[in-house]
Design an enzyme around this catalytic site. Sequence first.
Site, PDB file in Angstrom:
ATOM      1  N   ARG A   1       0.854  -1.188   0.000  1.00  0.00           N
ATOM      2  CA  ARG A   1       0.000   0.000   0.000  1.00  0.00           C
ATOM      3  C   ARG A   1       0.889   1.236   0.000  1.00  0.00           C
ATOM      4  O   ARG A   1       1.951   1.255   0.627  1.00  0.00           O
ATOM      5  CB  ARG A   1      -0.925   0.025   1.225  1.00  0.00           C
ATOM      6  CG  ARG A   1      -2.069  -0.989   1.165  1.00  0.00           C
ATOM      7  CD  ARG A   1      -3.057  -0.638   0.072  1.00  0.00           C
ATOM      8  NE  ARG A   1      -4.199  -1.537   0.023  1.00  0.00           N
ATOM      9  CZ  ARG A   1      -4.291  -2.613  -0.738  1.00  0.00           C
ATOM     10  NH1 ARG A   1      -3.271  -2.946  -1.519  1.00  0.00           N
ATOM     11  NH2 ARG A   1      -5.388  -3.359  -0.745  1.00  0.00           N
TER      12      ARG A   1
ATOM     13  N   HIS B   1      -0.748  -0.477 -10.311  1.00  0.00           N
ATOM     14  CA  HIS B   1      -1.384  -1.414  -9.386  1.00  0.00           C
ATOM     15  C   HIS B   1      -1.734  -2.726 -10.090  1.00  0.00           C
ATOM     16  O   HIS B   1      -2.888  -3.163 -10.108  1.00  0.00           O
ATOM     17  CB  HIS B   1      -2.644  -0.787  -8.774  1.00  0.00           C
ATOM     18  CG  HIS B   1      -3.001  -1.402  -7.444  1.00  0.00           C
ATOM     19  ND1 HIS B   1      -3.518  -0.678  -6.400  1.00  0.00           N
ATOM     20  CD2 HIS B   1      -2.909  -2.676  -6.985  1.00  0.00           C
ATOM     21  CE1 HIS B   1      -3.744  -1.477  -5.365  1.00  0.00           C
ATOM     22  NE2 HIS B   1      -3.370  -2.703  -5.708  1.00  0.00           N
TER      23      HIS B   1
END
Length: 323
Positions: free
Chosen positions: A238, A286
């Site tokens: 993250r 991502h």
Amino acid sequence: MSKQIIAFISQLALTEQESWIRQLSEVLPDENIVLADVLTQAQKQQCEIAIVANPDPNVVKQFTHLKWCQSLWAGVDSLLAAFKHSQQVLDDNINFKLSRLIDPQLAQTMSEAVLTWVLYFHRDMHLYQQQQSNAVWHQIDYKLASERTVGILGLGELGQSSALRLIDNGFNVIGWSRNEKHIKGVHCISGEQGLTELAVKSDIVVCLLPLTPGTRSLINENFLQQLAKDTCLINFARGGIINTPDLLNALNNKMLAHAVLDVFDQEPLSSNSPLWQHNNITILPHISAPTHIKSASRIVAGSIKKYRKTGQLPTCVNLNQGY
């Protein structure tokens, strides 16, 4: 006997939501999986299960009789943050259990991505890319995989799978976790002293930690100062785990060699971000471990069938820990 309604609550594009519902309906033929937007208020009160993917917390709160929310993602930090932002109290007063996706295929996909980028650094591809930009022909001395140490931050399902895959490819692996772990072939460490040991000994650092209050900005100036200047960093966890100004400062001052970043505090990454233009940063959108719709649907279906039969829920998130 009429089918029970399972709400699908999501802010994904409508075409993506429809794809998920088709796949889930195929593996759950005895359930009625319906978009939350088309349910009446009375139907919402009947739902005890919801399947969620980037849901609006204000919509979730309309389902006052929920017993269980099943997330389609492995990480639930953004979902918990959204609830906090909407002033929902995340404690024992919350009226449903939350489970995240635990999919062996996801761990396999992540370990594949970790191996790919570790090999990229191991074979000095980041340096050859720079040489090409400057029209430099220079062969860098080759090192054996056994001469490289990879430090993995986070030894959950994804971290363990990645560690074992790296060991199978000949690398030395150090693994750090919040709590003590034991994994064959991995030098497992924990605590503040362990974090320092990982920073000092690693040639390549891979971050696979969940984002919690305890891990936010864990990779900061103090951590980065302990790295050797030729260390490379990979963040597949993250964005909030890395303090971005500290990272940029470390790269600009040659405190580490290169960073591969696949996750960010805000996604998509703003086109104005200085990260895009940095010569020693590789940006990925991502994609390190995307959820596989068929595999994930089978996992979710298995959990729902078991719940209907036995009343037993899958492993649920500890709301205090955030995972």
